[in-house]
Design a protein around this motif. Structure first.
Motif, PDB file in Angstrom:
ATOM      1  N   VAL A 222      -3.859  -3.814  -5.974  1.00 36.52           N
ATOM      2  CA  VAL A 222      -4.279  -3.775  -4.574  1.00 36.52           C
ATOM      3  C   VAL A 222      -3.464  -2.761  -3.780  1.00 36.52           C
ATOM      4  O   VAL A 222      -2.224  -2.832  -3.740  1.00 36.52           O
ATOM      5  CB  VAL A 222      -4.145  -5.161  -3.911  1.00 36.52           C
ATOM      6  CG1 VAL A 222      -4.386  -5.067  -2.407  1.00 36.52           C
ATOM      7  CG2 VAL A 222      -5.131  -6.138  -4.534  1.00 36.52           C
ATOM      8  N   HIS A 223      -4.184  -1.819  -3.157  1.00 38.45           N
ATOM      9  CA  HIS A 223      -3.619  -0.915  -2.164  1.00 38.45           C
ATOM     10  C   HIS A 223      -4.327  -1.202  -0.842  1.00 38.45           C
ATOM     11  O   HIS A 223      -5.517  -0.897  -0.690  1.00 38.45           O
ATOM     12  CB  HIS A 223      -3.844   0.542  -2.566  1.00 38.45           C
ATOM     13  CG  HIS A 223      -2.856   1.063  -3.549  1.00 38.45           C
ATOM     14  ND1 HIS A 223      -1.607   1.523  -3.184  1.00 38.45           N
ATOM     15  CD2 HIS A 223      -2.919   1.184  -4.905  1.00 38.45           C
ATOM     16  CE1 HIS A 223      -0.947   1.923  -4.261  1.00 38.45           C
ATOM     17  NE2 HIS A 223      -1.720   1.725  -5.317  1.00 38.45           N
ATOM     18  N   PRO A 224      -3.642  -1.799   0.139  1.00 35.55           N
ATOM     19  CA  PRO A 224      -4.294  -2.108   1.413  1.00 35.55           C
ATOM     20  C   PRO A 224      -4.951  -0.916   2.101  1.00 35.55           C
ATOM     21  O   PRO A 224      -5.910  -1.095   2.871  1.00 35.55           O
ATOM     22  CB  PRO A 224      -3.136  -2.672   2.261  1.00 35.55           C
ATOM     23  CG  PRO A 224      -2.256  -3.336   1.248  1.00 35.55           C
ATOM     24  CD  PRO A 224      -2.298  -2.406   0.066  1.00 35.55           C
ATOM     25  N   ARG A 225      -4.498   0.301   1.827  1.00 34.29           N
ATOM     26  CA  ARG A 225      -5.131   1.481   2.434  1.00 34.29           C
ATOM     27  C   ARG A 225      -6.616   1.561   2.090  1.00 34.29           C
ATOM     28  O   ARG A 225      -7.404   2.098   2.874  1.00 34.29           O
ATOM     29  CB  ARG A 225      -4.420   2.759   1.985  1.00 34.29           C
ATOM     30  CG  ARG A 225      -3.035   2.957   2.603  1.00 34.29           C
ATOM     31  CD  ARG A 225      -2.429   4.281   2.169  1.00 34.29           C
ATOM     32  NE  ARG A 225      -1.061   4.423   2.600  1.00 34.29           N
ATOM     33  CZ  ARG A 225      -0.680   4.888   3.802  1.00 34.29           C
ATOM     34  NH1 ARG A 225      -1.608   5.253   4.672  1.00 34.29           N
ATOM     35  NH2 ARG A 225       0.599   4.991   4.109  1.00 34.29           N
TER      36      ARG A 225
ATOM     37  N   ASP B 153      -3.115   1.312   7.459  1.00 37.09           N
ATOM     38  CA  ASP B 153      -2.376   2.572   7.470  1.00 37.09           C
ATOM     39  C   ASP B 153      -1.116   2.502   6.618  1.00 37.09           C
ATOM     40  O   ASP B 153      -0.226   3.350   6.725  1.00 37.09           O
ATOM     41  CB  ASP B 153      -2.028   2.993   8.898  1.00 37.09           C
ATOM     42  CG  ASP B 153      -1.123   1.993   9.618  1.00 37.09           C
ATOM     43  OD1 ASP B 153      -0.792   0.952   9.007  1.00 37.09           O
ATOM     44  OD2 ASP B 153      -0.767   2.244  10.778  1.00 37.09           O
ATOM     45  N   HIS B 154      -1.009   1.473   5.790  1.00 37.85           N
ATOM     46  CA  HIS B 154       0.133   1.304   4.896  1.00 37.85           C
ATOM     47  C   HIS B 154      -0.336   0.579   3.635  1.00 37.85           C
ATOM     48  O   HIS B 154      -1.463   0.083   3.569  1.00 37.85           O
ATOM     49  CB  HIS B 154       1.242   0.493   5.575  1.00 37.85           C
ATOM     50  CG  HIS B 154       0.843  -0.920   5.908  1.00 37.85           C
ATOM     51  ND1 HIS B 154       0.841  -1.948   4.981  1.00 37.85           N
ATOM     52  CD2 HIS B 154       0.417  -1.469   7.072  1.00 37.85           C
ATOM     53  CE1 HIS B 154       0.445  -3.071   5.540  1.00 37.85           C
ATOM     54  NE2 HIS B 154       0.176  -2.814   6.818  1.00 37.85           N
ATOM     55  N   ASP B 155       0.533   0.516   2.632  1.00 38.57           N
ATOM     56  CA  ASP B 155       0.200  -0.136   1.364  1.00 38.57           C
ATOM     57  C   ASP B 155       1.112  -1.328   1.081  1.00 38.57           C
ATOM     58  O   ASP B 155       1.337  -1.696  -0.068  1.00 38.57           O
ATOM     59  CB  ASP B 155       0.283   0.865   0.209  1.00 38.57           C
ATOM     60  CG  ASP B 155      -1.027   1.606   0.004  1.00 38.57           C
ATOM     61  OD1 ASP B 155      -2.097   1.023   0.294  1.00 38.57           O
ATOM     62  OD2 ASP B 155      -0.993   2.763  -0.437  1.00 38.57           O
ATOM     63  N   GLN B 156       1.628  -1.944   2.123  1.00 33.52           N
ATOM     64  CA  GLN B 156       2.561  -3.057   1.965  1.00 33.52           C
ATOM     65  C   GLN B 156       1.812  -4.392   2.012  1.00 33.52           C
ATOM     66  O   GLN B 156       1.735  -5.047   3.064  1.00 33.52           O
ATOM     67  CB  GLN B 156       3.646  -2.994   3.035  1.00 33.52           C
ATOM     68  CG  GLN B 156       4.426  -1.690   3.056  1.00 33.52           C
ATOM     69  CD  GLN B 156       5.046  -1.357   1.707  1.00 33.52           C
ATOM     70  OE1 GLN B 156       5.516  -2.232   0.990  1.00 33.52           O
ATOM     71  NE2 GLN B 156       5.046  -0.076   1.363  1.00 33.52           N
ATOM     72  N   LEU B 157       1.280  -4.795   0.872  1.00 33.31           N
ATOM     73  CA  LEU B 157       0.573  -6.071   0.787  1.00 33.31           C
ATOM     74  C   LEU B 157       1.460  -7.220   1.244  1.00 33.31           C
ATOM     75  O   LEU B 157       0.992  -8.166   1.901  1.00 33.31           O
ATOM     76  CB  LEU B 157       0.108  -6.310  -0.654  1.00 33.31           C
ATOM     77  CG  LEU B 157      -0.642  -7.630  -0.924  1.00 33.31           C
ATOM     78  CD1 LEU B 157      -2.002  -7.620  -0.231  1.00 33.31           C
ATOM     79  CD2 LEU B 157      -0.803  -7.856  -2.423  1.00 33.31           C
ATOM     80  N   ALA B 158       2.747  -7.163   0.930  1.00 30.09           N
ATOM     81  CA  ALA B 158       3.665  -8.247   1.248  1.00 30.09           C
ATOM     82  C   ALA B 158       3.801  -8.492   2.747  1.00 30.09           C
ATOM     83  O   ALA B 158       4.226  -9.571   3.167  1.00 30.09           O
ATOM     84  CB  ALA B 158       5.041  -7.955   0.647  1.00 30.09           C
TER      85      ALA B 158
END
Length: 214
Positions: A63-66, A71-76
């Protein structure tokens, strides 16, 4: 000895899908059986690649939230319910593309290794069996007792954690000099492709394979 060989299957850094299918043809030829952690865009835009790979390899969720407008890839950093949604959607798309039941897609790795203990709880609640997000160089969202495990272990949620293998070479060596400041060699493509301080990435990985048992 056994090696868990995996790849994160995602679009190129510029957002394109150029040569992705060809790269995975190479992976399929080189690796007898591995785990392919694939994103939602891959599942929906290159379903034929997933279908082909599923013949010989385990298909996992990446999973890449982008890919979902962030605007970021921080799923956490996302709330629990949003993490749940971002896990369920690609899992469904991947199972459809691979011709598998969702219950057969049970492995996960977070983009940028951005997983938290909340992520692990959500994974377990959805029936995932394995997480491969832990990397000793990514410590922002997890305690050190989790990120510093050198080999596979069971999380409190019951998930099997398969962390990125790492080792710390002797400080007074060319390899130790190469790893300043974090002092670690990790079993990743980034290590392999990086030559610095008179030590090649290939030499670094050879040392890791010869020295670290997991």
């Amino acid at each position: 000895d056994q090696v868990a060989f995996s790849v994160d299957l995602e679009p190129n850094k510029d957002g394109s899908l150029d040569s992705v299918a060809e790269a995975m043809d190479w992976y399929d030829e080189v690796v007898p059986r591995g785990t392919v952690y694939a994103t939602y865009r891959i599942a929906t835009e290159l379903p034929g690649v997933i279908e082909r790979l599923a013949t010989d390899h385990e298909i996992g969720v990446h999973v890449h939230p982008r890919e979902f407008g962030y605007d970021h890839d921080q799923l956490a950093e996302l709330p629990r319910e949003r993490q749940r949604e971002l896990l369920m959607e690609p899992r469904q798309a991947l199972s459809d593309a691979a011709g598998l039941a969702q219950s057969e897609v049970t492995a996960f790795r977070a983009g940028r290794h951005s997983a938290s203990e909340t992520t692990f709880e959500v994974l377990a609640s959805l029936g995932f069996k394995l997480d491969a997000s832990v990397n000793v160089n990514y410590t922002e969202y997890l305690p050190s007792e989790i990120t510093t495990h050198p080999g596979p272990f069971e999380l409190d949620t019951g998930l099997l954690e398969l962390p990125t293998t790492f080792g710390r070479p002797p400080f007074l060596s060319w390899l130790g000099f190469r790893t300043i400041p974090n002092r670690t060699v990790t079993a990743t493509a980034n290590t392999l492709r990086t030559d610095k301080r008179a030590t090649t990435g290939l030499d670094a990985l050879r040392w890791l394979v010869d020295t670290v048992s997991p």
